[in-house]
Structures are given as C-alpha cells and as structure tokens.
Write a protein that holds these residues in place. Structure first.
Motif, PDB file in Angstrom:
ATOM      1  N   UNK A  37      -4.069  32.454  72.707  1.00 43.97           N
ATOM      2  CA  UNK A  37      -3.057  31.752  73.482  1.00 43.97           C
ATOM      3  C   UNK A  37      -2.019  32.630  74.138  1.00 43.97           C
ATOM      4  N   UNK A  38      -2.326  33.909  74.367  1.00 41.79           N
ATOM      5  CA  UNK A  38      -1.364  34.806  75.008  1.00 41.79           C
ATOM      6  C   UNK A  38      -1.857  35.204  76.394  1.00 41.79           C
ATOM      7  N   UNK A  39      -0.930  35.294  77.319  1.00 40.08           N
ATOM      8  CA  UNK A  39      -1.210  35.813  78.648  1.00 40.08           C
ATOM      9  C   UNK A  39      -1.227  37.339  78.553  1.00 40.08           C
ATOM     10  N   UNK A  40      -2.370  38.004  78.822  1.00 45.14           N
ATOM     11  CA  UNK A  40      -2.432  39.461  78.660  1.00 45.14           C
ATOM     12  C   UNK A  40      -1.434  40.216  79.526  1.00 45.14           C
ATOM     13  N   UNK A  65       3.210  29.788  79.370  1.00 47.03           N
ATOM     14  CA  UNK A  65       2.788  28.931  78.254  1.00 47.03           C
ATOM     15  C   UNK A  65       1.330  28.520  78.456  1.00 47.03           C
ATOM     16  N   UNK A  66       0.511  28.736  77.463  1.00 43.38           N
ATOM     17  CA  UNK A  66      -0.911  28.478  77.607  1.00 43.38           C
ATOM     18  C   UNK A  66      -1.391  27.355  76.696  1.00 43.38           C
ATOM     19  N   UNK A  67      -2.466  26.728  77.130  1.00 38.42           N
ATOM     20  CA  UNK A  67      -3.154  25.725  76.345  1.00 38.42           C
ATOM     21  C   UNK A  67      -4.646  25.935  76.498  1.00 38.42           C
ATOM     22  N   UNK A  68      -5.425  24.923  76.121  1.00 46.15           N
ATOM     23  CA  UNK A  68      -6.875  25.077  76.164  1.00 46.15           C
ATOM     24  C   UNK A  68      -7.538  23.853  76.789  1.00 46.15           C
ATOM     25  N   UNK A  69      -8.565  24.136  77.565  1.00 42.39           N
ATOM     26  CA  UNK A  69      -9.508  23.097  77.978  1.00 42.39           C
ATOM     27  C   UNK A  69     -10.757  23.279  77.128  1.00 42.39           C
ATOM     28  N   UNK A 105       2.039  20.545  75.221  1.00 43.21           N
ATOM     29  CA  UNK A 105       0.813  20.954  75.888  1.00 43.21           C
ATOM     30  C   UNK A 105       0.300  22.291  75.365  1.00 43.21           C
ATOM     31  N   UNK A 106       1.176  23.046  74.748  1.00 42.75           N
ATOM     32  CA  UNK A 106       0.869  24.418  74.370  1.00 42.75           C
ATOM     33  C   UNK A 106       0.194  24.511  73.006  1.00 42.75           C
ATOM     34  N   UNK A 107      -0.527  25.614  72.819  1.00 44.51           N
ATOM     35  CA  UNK A 107      -1.081  25.965  71.518  1.00 44.51           C
ATOM     36  C   UNK A 107      -0.370  27.227  71.049  1.00 44.51           C
ATOM     37  N   UNK A 108       0.389  27.184  69.953  1.00 44.43           N
ATOM     38  CA  UNK A 108       1.166  28.359  69.542  1.00 44.43           C
ATOM     39  C   UNK A 108       0.275  29.469  69.021  1.00 44.43           C
ATOM     40  N   UNK A 149       4.259  26.402  64.681  1.00 49.98           N
ATOM     41  CA  UNK A 149       5.439  26.692  65.499  1.00 49.98           C
ATOM     42  C   UNK A 149       6.508  27.416  64.706  1.00 49.98           C
ATOM     43  N   UNK A 150       6.262  27.634  63.422  1.00 44.98           N
ATOM     44  CA  UNK A 150       7.204  28.347  62.562  1.00 44.98           C
ATOM     45  C   UNK A 150       6.588  29.678  62.140  1.00 44.98           C
ATOM     46  N   UNK A 151       7.428  30.560  61.635  1.00 43.88           N
ATOM     47  CA  UNK A 151       6.961  31.849  61.124  1.00 43.88           C
ATOM     48  C   UNK A 151       5.872  31.638  60.073  1.00 43.88           C
ATOM     49  N   UNK A 152       4.731  32.364  60.144  1.00 46.37           N
ATOM     50  CA  UNK A 152       4.402  33.473  61.047  1.00 46.37           C
ATOM     51  C   UNK A 152       3.556  33.082  62.255  1.00 46.37           C
ATOM     52  N   UNK A 153       3.589  31.800  62.675  1.00 55.61           N
ATOM     53  CA  UNK A 153       2.949  31.427  63.927  1.00 55.61           C
ATOM     54  C   UNK A 153       1.670  30.637  63.761  1.00 55.61           C
ATOM     55  N   UNK A 154       0.932  30.527  64.899  1.00 55.23           N
ATOM     56  CA  UNK A 154      -0.207  29.637  64.974  1.00 55.23           C
ATOM     57  C   UNK A 154      -1.516  30.241  64.499  1.00 55.23           C
ATOM     58  N   UNK A 155      -2.497  29.355  64.298  1.00 53.68           N
ATOM     59  CA  UNK A 155      -3.797  29.729  63.761  1.00 53.68           C
ATOM     60  C   UNK A 155      -3.889  29.315  62.304  1.00 53.68           C
TER      61      UNK A 155
END
Length: 498
Positions: A194-197, A304-308, A435-438, A467-473
């Motif tokens: 979910x990061x823009x390079x 801000x990124x999301x997924x299709x 809309x975003x995926x953290x 959305x909280x530390x240490x993030x998504x996944x």
C-alpha cells in the motif's frame, strides 16, 4: 472493545487470559475486519490479504492464550516458490521462499548475470535498516521521542558514486539496481503493502527483506481460517461478542475513558476502552474525539492507496505446477506511477495473481478460484466518491485490463471464466469507513508513516489494529494486540514483547 478486527481480537484474547472481562462490540455481522470472505456458487475467496508473513506473531498469541498451539488450529503451508514474476520484455523470475542464495540464483537465471548480486547487496543494506528499527517499529510501544524514527535508517552504498543515501524507494531502485526489471520488482513490494514507491522512504526496502528472510505462508482454507481460529480462541477465553452493534461514542469521565455509548443509546461502563475500528472513521464520526477528521493522528505520506480486487471463478482444474503467486508487471511503469499520483486508473497495472489450489475454496476438483489485485489511488475519504469508483464503466474497464494481464499467468483464462466479482476502494470504504488500506509502520519520511500510538490522547483509551502502531497487515495488526494488552496489564512499565 470497539470492533472485532484481527488486532482487536488479539488484544481481547490476551486481556481475557490476564483476568479481564472483555466485551467486543462490532457494527458488522461478523469478525475479522479486513480479513473477510466472499462466497458464491461453491467458490470462496479471501477479500483481504491472501498470504501470511511473520507467522511467529500468531504462534505467540496462541501459545500465550492457551495450551493449543497455532498449528493445531490452522494448517500453515509454506509457499514455495514464493512468487513468480513476469516482465514486459518476456523475462521471468521464479523466486524461492526464504532462500537468499536461491533468490540470487533465480534472478541471475531470469534477468542475467549480476542481477542476483545487486539484489543481494540491496537486501544486505535493508537488513541493516531492519535491525535498527525492528524492535521500536514492531515489538515495542512507540517512544515519546519520535525523532530517531523520523530519520531514514537505510544506509547508502559504501562504494562508487552512490555514497549519498537515496531519499525514496523509487530512487533506490534507479540508483542501486541497474536494471528496470529489478527496480519494478522492488517497487512491487511497496505497492503490495500500500505504499507509493515515489514517495515511500528508502527504508521500505525492509518489506522485501522481511518476506524473503522469514518466508511467505498460506493458511489452508484461506486467511479467513486464521480469523476463525482467533475468534474461537477468544470465545474459549470467554470474550463476549455483540455483532450488529455499533459504538456511537466513547464516554469520558474525570478526564479518562470510562465506557462507550452504543448505537441504540445504551451506556456500557469500562475500566479501559480499546478501539479497533479504522481511525479515520472513528474520528470522522466523532466516536473517539470531538474534533473533525483532521485530528486523526495518522496521515499517509504521498498518495493514499487502496486496492482493486477481481475474484475469478474458473471451470477446469488448476494446473498442478502453477505458482501460488504470480506478479505480472506493467509494461508501462511510468504510466502506472503517473496514474497513481494523479488519482486515475492506468491503462495496464501491475497485477498480482493468487492461485491457491485449495480444495476447500472451490465446489469440486474441476474448478479453480483465482484472485487478482492491483494497487490504485484510493481517493479522499471525505470526498463524495473517493476517486473514480462511481464510474462503473471505468471500473469495469480497469478490471478487464487486470484480467488481460492475468492471462499471462493463467493460460486459457478467458475460455475457462464462469464469472468475476470486482471489489474497489468503494467497497473498502463501505466496510471500514476508509478507502485506504493502511501499510506497516516505516521509519524515515519525517515520521509521516508512523501510525497512531497505541495509547490514545485520552487516558484509558487505546488504539489497536492496522491504523495503530505498528501498522497494517495481519502480522502487524496481531502485534498491535500484544502491545495494547501489555500496556493495559503492565502499565507504563511495559517495554514490549520479549
């Protein structure tokens, strides 16, 4: 507990074992948060992540909340090869799972002599960044002084003209890899999280390091089976769940959180309140703060990124030799980056193709389920449509481009296609309020990619989940549950997982 996502359930199970009475209020009719399931005509698909990384996080949860270890509750299958990569010039690389020497050899074989050495050198520098930040970014509560984490830990190469550190992941790829295909491989790891390079810091090199060092795993029955197991562990520890029950407000008394007001007006008293729902929605709806959405403590740097996601139901059995995960790289990475920056849909995105080959997910052995994903600009959560998702023709055209790309990974795909189901960031917004995926926490970028700290500004209130530390996944969300449980049970003396 507000929300029944993976991080919230991880915290709930640990707190229950520590002797707390835990009640979970979830506005949806099921648990799991982003780890969802779509079913139709005997097919079943994960609607969120499809693979598991750092399974040790969940092994730790099951060990510390009962005598039954994780592997007795779910079947973990090592994904090997970890990924197959198809490039626009016809080159192909088949990367093994958790093997540095194997990856070097595979890149040399697929992309030419020297490719593996350059990639290996980059991962050595990524290892330095990982070792400098692993504990504060994954295993410990965020420190009060964030300035050390605001600096990028990725070191500059020690030789030649490249001694100046790269500022972004895209710059790392251009300057240090010497091959646009290797650069595309590096950028894909950022996109998949979910990061823009173009805006992600150089420290994002820890993402491929993490996967290629600790491996990729599949949960038999889909990742939803892990959510099922965590839910059952919570139930076994007498955690109470109320589904279809939203929380309207956190009660404040004497300067601290003292309970919640439910959607029907009932007030539930509590010694501690843990908010596991997405923070953008909680702040926008004034559930955890009286100020507007601009007060949300996490703002993503860059786009801000999301997924299709496109779920494909296919007739015919899966080829036994098919890779579980194939990445079909875009023939126009510059156009893909421009579309991401401009909030539009590109002509041909990079597409990740998942072919699990799991009999539990198909009606019979004569069918196959395939999931395609592409990372896109998610749009503004406060806007009326959050991007192009109201334009059905544009969405269908983009899905068609994804299917066309996937034909390189699934021979005869169109002739086998029974139906497809398309999910966009609009579906993510409907289910989560954003809309975003953290993505996971990253050092550098002046601290812009550090999620909200687990203790909220209001004493007695804690944030947990992606959305909280240490993030998504899944792994990071599970770790957030461990951190919040530690902060509640041990207080200010808690220094993190050991």
């Amino acid at each position: 507990m507000i929300g029944a996502g993976m991080g919230a359930m991880a915290a709930a199970a640990r707190l229950a074992v520590a002797g707390h009475s835990v009640a979970v209020y979830e506005r949806a009719e099921t648990y799991g948060g982003a780890v969802g399931r779509f079913e139709r005509d005997g097919f079943a698909f994960d609607t969120g992540p499809g693979l598991l990384h750092l399974p040790a996080v969940w092994r730790d949860l099951f060990v510390k909340t009962g005598r039954e270890p994780l592997e007795r509750c779910v079947e973990l299958v090592e994904v090997d090869p970890a990924s197959r990569h198809l490039f626009a010039d016809g080159a192909e690389a088949l990367l093994p799972n958790a093997s540095r020497a194997g990856t070097v050899a595979a890149l040399d074989a697929g992309l030419g002599a020297g490719a593996g050495e350059r990639w290996g050198a980059l991962l050595n520098r990524a290892r330095d960044a990982w070792e400098r930040t692993r504990r504060p970014l994954l295993e410990e509560p965020l420190p009060a002084d964030l300035s050390p984490l605001a600096r990028d830990p990725y070191p500059a190469p020690r030789t030649g003209l490249l001694r100046r550190s790269a500022a972004t992941l895209a710059e790392v790829g251009r300057r240090e890899l010497g091959d646009p295909r290797l650069a595309a491989l590096l950028e894909w790891y950022a996109l998949s999280y979910g990061f823009d390079p173009v805006s992600a810091p150089a420290s994002a090199t820890v993402l491929p390091y993490m996967e290629q060092t600790f491996g990729s795993w599949y949960v038999a029955g889909g990742l939803r089976a892990l959510a099922d197991a965590v839910y059952e562990r919570c139930r076994a520890r007498r955690v109470e769940f109320a589904f279809g029950t939203g929380v309207a407000e956190v009660v404040e008394k004497d300067g601290r959180a003292a309970g919640v007001v439910l959607g029907d007006g009932r007030v539930v008293d509590a010694d501690h309140v843990v908010a596991g729902a997405p923070l953008p929605a909680l702040y926008r709806q004034r559930v955890v703060g009286r100020s507007g959405p601009e007060a949300c403590p996490r703002h993503q740097r860059g786009v801000p990124t999301g997924r299709v996601t496109v779920h494909l139901a296919l007739r015919g059995a899966r080829d036994g030799g098919a890779a579980h995960r194939t990445v079909v790289h875009s023939p126009d990475p510059a156009g893909e980056r421009a579309a991401l920056a401009g909030g539009t849909l590109c002509v041909r995105p990079t597409v990740t193709v998942l072919r699990p080959g799991d009999a539990r997910l198909v009606p019979d052995a004569d069918h196959e389920g395939v999931t395609l994903t592409a990372t896109v600009a998610a749009g503004d959560d406060d806007g009326p449509s959050g991007g192009p998702w109201g334009d059905r023709a544009a969405v269908e055209g983009f899905a068609e481009a994804m299917v066309s790309a996937a034909e390189a990974a699934v021979p005869g795909l169109r002739e086998r296609l029974l139906w497809r189901q398309v999910r966009t960031p609009a579906d993510t917004f409907r289910e989560t309020g954003s809309h975003r995926v953290p993505g996971p926490a990253l050092a550098g970028a002046r601290g812009a990619l550090l999620p909200a700290a687990n203790p909220a500004p209001l004493p007695g209130l804690y944030f947990v989940g992606g959305w909280a530390h240490p993030g998504g996944g899944p792994a990071h969300a599970g770790m957030s549950g461990a951190l919040v449980a530690g902060l509640i049970t041990e207080g200010a003396d808690f220094r993190g997982s050991r």
